[in-house]
Design a protein around this motif. Structure first.
Motif, PDB file in Angstrom:
ATOM      1  N   GLN A 169       0.945  -1.305  -0.248  1.00 26.18           N
ATOM      2  CA  GLN A 169      -0.059   0.059  -0.066  1.00 26.18           C
ATOM      3  C   GLN A 169       0.890   1.236  -0.203  1.00 26.18           C
ATOM      4  O   GLN A 169       0.693   2.144  -0.709  1.00 26.18           O
ATOM      5  CB  GLN A 169      -0.832  -0.036   1.111  1.00 26.18           C
ATOM      6  CG  GLN A 169      -1.948   1.027   1.284  1.00 26.18           C
ATOM      7  CD  GLN A 169      -2.953   0.512   2.085  1.00 26.18           C
ATOM      8  OE1 GLN A 169      -3.536  -0.563   2.203  1.00 26.18           O
ATOM      9  NE2 GLN A 169      -3.295   1.612   3.234  1.00 26.18           N
ATOM     10  N   TRP A 183     -17.835   4.505   3.953  1.00 22.94           N
ATOM     11  CA  TRP A 183     -17.296   3.825   2.639  1.00 22.94           C
ATOM     12  C   TRP A 183     -16.760   2.432   3.256  1.00 22.94           C
ATOM     13  O   TRP A 183     -15.983   2.138   4.364  1.00 22.94           O
ATOM     14  CB  TRP A 183     -16.177   4.575   2.013  1.00 22.94           C
ATOM     15  CG  TRP A 183     -16.496   5.660   1.128  1.00 22.94           C
ATOM     16  CD1 TRP A 183     -16.604   6.894   1.832  1.00 22.94           C
ATOM     17  CD2 TRP A 183     -16.868   5.730  -0.248  1.00 22.94           C
ATOM     18  NE1 TRP A 183     -17.068   7.823   0.766  1.00 22.94           N
ATOM     19  CE2 TRP A 183     -17.249   7.085  -0.257  1.00 22.94           C
ATOM     20  CE3 TRP A 183     -17.206   4.848  -0.966  1.00 22.94           C
ATOM     21  CZ2 TRP A 183     -17.612   7.536  -1.598  1.00 22.94           C
ATOM     22  CZ3 TRP A 183     -17.601   5.144  -2.323  1.00 22.94           C
ATOM     23  CH2 TRP A 183     -17.834   6.674  -2.574  1.00 22.94           C
ATOM     24  N   LEU A 207     -11.952  -1.481   0.667  1.00 22.67           N
ATOM     25  CA  LEU A 207     -11.644  -1.996  -0.565  1.00 22.67           C
ATOM     26  C   LEU A 207     -10.924  -3.330  -0.371  1.00 22.67           C
ATOM     27  O   LEU A 207     -10.374  -3.643   0.542  1.00 22.67           O
ATOM     28  CB  LEU A 207     -10.836  -1.058  -1.311  1.00 22.67           C
ATOM     29  CG  LEU A 207     -11.211   0.507  -1.677  1.00 22.67           C
ATOM     30  CD1 LEU A 207     -10.363   1.422  -2.126  1.00 22.67           C
ATOM     31  CD2 LEU A 207     -12.780   0.253  -2.546  1.00 22.67           C
ATOM     32  N   ARG A 208     -10.927  -4.006  -1.681  1.00 23.88           N
ATOM     33  CA  ARG A 208     -10.225  -5.244  -1.760  1.00 23.88           C
ATOM     34  C   ARG A 208      -8.766  -4.858  -2.293  1.00 23.88           C
ATOM     35  O   ARG A 208      -8.590  -3.868  -2.633  1.00 23.88           O
ATOM     36  CB  ARG A 208     -10.637  -6.256  -2.704  1.00 23.88           C
ATOM     37  CG  ARG A 208     -12.119  -6.753  -2.586  1.00 23.88           C
ATOM     38  CD  ARG A 208     -12.482  -7.807  -3.428  1.00 23.88           C
ATOM     39  NE  ARG A 208     -12.179  -7.619  -4.754  1.00 23.88           N
ATOM     40  CZ  ARG A 208     -13.145  -7.162  -5.594  1.00 23.88           C
ATOM     41  NH1 ARG A 208     -14.490  -7.148  -5.239  1.00 23.88           N
ATOM     42  NH2 ARG A 208     -12.849  -7.119  -7.020  1.00 23.88           N
ATOM     43  N   GLU A 209      -7.800  -5.623  -2.087  1.00 26.90           N
ATOM     44  CA  GLU A 209      -6.487  -5.620  -2.528  1.00 26.90           C
ATOM     45  C   GLU A 209      -6.400  -5.127  -3.941  1.00 26.90           C
ATOM     46  O   GLU A 209      -5.587  -4.412  -4.490  1.00 26.90           O
ATOM     47  CB  GLU A 209      -5.622  -6.712  -2.028  1.00 26.90           C
ATOM     48  CG  GLU A 209      -5.132  -6.822  -0.709  1.00 26.90           C
ATOM     49  CD  GLU A 209      -4.334  -5.799  -0.272  1.00 26.90           C
ATOM     50  OE1 GLU A 209      -3.539  -5.327  -0.811  1.00 26.90           O
ATOM     51  OE2 GLU A 209      -4.472  -5.247   1.059  1.00 26.90           O
ATOM     52  N   ASP A 210      -6.963  -5.828  -4.775  1.00 29.45           N
ATOM     53  CA  ASP A 210      -6.964  -5.717  -5.990  1.00 29.45           C
ATOM     54  C   ASP A 210      -7.524  -4.096  -6.474  1.00 29.45           C
ATOM     55  O   ASP A 210      -7.153  -3.378  -7.419  1.00 29.45           O
ATOM     56  CB  ASP A 210      -7.738  -6.820  -7.122  1.00 29.45           C
ATOM     57  CG  ASP A 210      -9.155  -6.857  -6.657  1.00 29.45           C
ATOM     58  OD1 ASP A 210      -9.639  -6.891  -5.581  1.00 29.45           O
ATOM     59  OD2 ASP A 210     -10.057  -7.003  -7.632  1.00 29.45           O
ATOM     60  N   GLN A 211      -8.656  -3.829  -5.674  1.00 28.28           N
ATOM     61  CA  GLN A 211      -9.274  -2.628  -6.087  1.00 28.28           C
ATOM     62  C   GLN A 211      -8.352  -1.628  -5.558  1.00 28.28           C
ATOM     63  O   GLN A 211      -8.160  -0.270  -6.021  1.00 28.28           O
ATOM     64  CB  GLN A 211     -10.517  -2.422  -5.257  1.00 28.28           C
ATOM     65  CG  GLN A 211     -11.572  -3.332  -5.789  1.00 28.28           C
ATOM     66  CD  GLN A 211     -12.844  -3.563  -4.811  1.00 28.28           C
ATOM     67  OE1 GLN A 211     -12.857  -3.319  -3.512  1.00 28.28           O
ATOM     68  NE2 GLN A 211     -13.969  -3.706  -5.398  1.00 28.28           N
ATOM     69  N   LEU A 212      -7.541  -1.681  -4.419  1.00 26.25           N
ATOM     70  CA  LEU A 212      -6.547  -0.821  -3.823  1.00 26.25           C
ATOM     71  C   LEU A 212      -5.594  -0.557  -5.102  1.00 26.25           C
ATOM     72  O   LEU A 212      -5.326   0.839  -5.162  1.00 26.25           O
ATOM     73  CB  LEU A 212      -6.149  -1.338  -2.538  1.00 26.25           C
ATOM     74  CG  LEU A 212      -4.848  -0.558  -1.995  1.00 26.25           C
ATOM     75  CD1 LEU A 212      -5.440   0.364  -1.367  1.00 26.25           C
ATOM     76  CD2 LEU A 212      -3.930  -1.705  -1.491  1.00 26.25           C
ATOM     77  N   ASN A 213      -4.955  -1.497  -5.420  1.00 23.41           N
ATOM     78  CA  ASN A 213      -4.002  -1.348  -6.450  1.00 23.41           C
ATOM     79  C   ASN A 213      -4.431  -0.494  -7.732  1.00 23.41           C
ATOM     80  O   ASN A 213      -3.667   0.397  -8.411  1.00 23.41           O
ATOM     81  CB  ASN A 213      -3.217  -2.358  -6.566  1.00 23.41           C
ATOM     82  CG  ASN A 213      -2.249  -3.001  -5.597  1.00 23.41           C
ATOM     83  OD1 ASN A 213      -1.159  -2.171  -5.234  1.00 23.41           O
ATOM     84  ND2 ASN A 213      -2.635  -3.879  -4.902  1.00 23.41           N
ATOM     85  N   ALA A 214      -5.533  -1.074  -8.355  1.00 24.41           N
ATOM     86  CA  ALA A 214      -6.187  -0.600  -9.599  1.00 24.41           C
ATOM     87  C   ALA A 214      -6.470   0.822  -9.176  1.00 24.41           C
ATOM     88  O   ALA A 214      -6.335   1.851 -10.098  1.00 24.41           O
ATOM     89  CB  ALA A 214      -7.491  -1.239  -9.725  1.00 24.41           C
ATOM     90  N   LEU A 215      -7.122   1.486  -7.980  1.00 25.34           N
ATOM     91  CA  LEU A 215      -7.207   2.866  -7.766  1.00 25.34           C
ATOM     92  C   LEU A 215      -5.998   3.779  -7.635  1.00 25.34           C
ATOM     93  O   LEU A 215      -5.793   4.769  -8.531  1.00 25.34           O
ATOM     94  CB  LEU A 215      -7.918   2.971  -6.379  1.00 25.34           C
ATOM     95  CG  LEU A 215      -8.016   4.313  -6.027  1.00 25.34           C
ATOM     96  CD1 LEU A 215      -9.316   5.094  -6.884  1.00 25.34           C
ATOM     97  CD2 LEU A 215      -8.659   4.370  -4.664  1.00 25.34           C
ATOM     98  N   LYS A 248      -4.345   3.109 -11.876  1.00 25.97           N
ATOM     99  CA  LYS A 248      -5.231   3.397 -12.932  1.00 25.97           C
ATOM    100  C   LYS A 248      -5.954   4.628 -12.892  1.00 25.97           C
ATOM    101  O   LYS A 248      -6.311   5.162 -13.937  1.00 25.97           O
ATOM    102  CB  LYS A 248      -6.197   2.293 -13.069  1.00 25.97           C
ATOM    103  CG  LYS A 248      -5.374   0.830 -13.477  1.00 25.97           C
ATOM    104  CD  LYS A 248      -6.387  -0.105 -13.873  1.00 25.97           C
ATOM    105  CE  LYS A 248      -5.843  -1.484 -13.881  1.00 25.97           C
ATOM    106  NZ  LYS A 248      -6.903  -2.632 -14.335  1.00 25.97           N
TER     107      LYS A 248
END
Length: 317
Positions: free
Chosen positions: A146, A284, A287-295, A298
């Motif tokens: 993170q 809120w 978030l999931r880990e994939d959503q964290l990195n995507a945010l 991306k």
């Protein structure tokens, strides 16, 4: 002699602010969450609007036994809470309350603040590794990922404000601030606050803690006063994030009658941003880990780079 006394007075004021503002933010979080979630305890403990809740929490932490796991690295385990807490005290020294009301006016104040904030995260990583607990270690690994993801957009957003002002001095940035920044620096403001929440592991970016999965992540083995130091570091981080947001993007002490009550404008704006941090925790989901990195990669990084391009054009023209 007068210069020495002035330096000592400024250090005392910074220390008082460091000890007072995080506690006020913690009390505010109790009250805001109690109103939003209809919690009973924080609203009634001690009588008038639950004023004693924070005192009760402090007494509870002091009374708890300080236990160190048998397999833990005792020195690192004991040092980690201080490493997490002390860097934020150093950041308070360079945050201005007015053109002349500041602990130390550094020409590289922004660089200093961002660098020292990153050191505070290392305390949590130290505690995760030294605890000899698999859940703590997993939380520390999540925190490391993170940190690497959100450090870049946070720095890029801060650089946008520095480019617009033409200086890395926090006093200089506020001095160059204009009301139009609220419009064309808004993307940088959003990126800075969101990335700052992730750096502080605040919801919805609290995956390293994830009490339903990792018990409490890096803090699982901590109790008593050491756990309280980690909590105080979290609230101090909120104050620092809110104060830097105020300084970089909201004009700092600028406002009506700023010559007389500029310090009050800084405090008001800081607590408004801190309220937004608390509101995000309640409103809120995690978030999931994939959503964290995507945010981060991306959305925030491209947005911060686009803001830098816009800032370059505006400054040149």
């Amino acid at each position: 002699m007068a210069d020495v006394l002035e330096i000592l007075l400024r250090c005392v004021l910074v220390l008082v602010a460091f000890l007072t503002l995080p506690l006020l933010v913690g009390q505010m979080e109790h009250k805001v969450m109690a109103h939003m979630q209809s919690r009973v305890g924080p609203m009634y403990a001690g009588g008038f609007h639950g004023w004693a809740q924070l005192v009760a929490d402090g007494v509870k932490f002091v009374q708890k036994e300080d236990v160190v796991p048998a397999a833990a690295d005792r020195r690192i385990f004991a040092l980690a809470p201080a490493v997490a807490l002390v860097p934020y005290l150093a950041v308070f020294v360079v945050i201005p309350l007015g053109p002349t009301v500041v602990g130390v006016d550094l020409d590289l104040g922004l660089f200093f603040a961002l660098a020292v904030m990153s050191v505070g995260v290392l305390g949590t990583l130290m505690g995760a590794w030294a605890s000899a607990n698999k859940y703590s270690l997993l939380g520390g690994l999540r925190l490391a990922v993170q940190l690497m993801s959100y450090e870049l957009p946070m720095v890029l957003a801060a650089v946008s404000a520095a480019m617009a002002a033409g200086t890395l001095s926090l006093i200089g940035i506020v001095g160059a601030w204009e009301w139009s920044w609220l419009l064309w620096q808004l993307p940088a403001l959003v990126v800075f606050v969101v990335a700052g929440l992730a750096e502080l592991q605040r919801p919805p970016f609290d995956m390293p803690l994830a009490d339903g999965e990792l018990v409490f992540g890096p803090y699982t083995e901590y109790g008593g006063i050491r756990f309280a130091m980690f909590l105080l570091a979290e609230y101090a981080g909120i104050v620092v994030l809110a104060a830097l947001t105020t300084t970089l993007f909201l004009g700092g002490w600028r406002g009506p009658a700023s010559d007389e009550i500029g310090w009050l404008w800084v405090l008001v704006k800081t607590f408004v941003v801190a309220f937004g941090v608390v509101w995000a925790r309640v409103a809120w989901p995690r978030l999931r880990e994939d959503q964290l990195n995507a945010l981060a990669w991306k959305v925030l990084v491209p947005l911060a780079l686009a803001q830098l391009a816009l800032t370059t054009v505006v400054v040149l023209l």
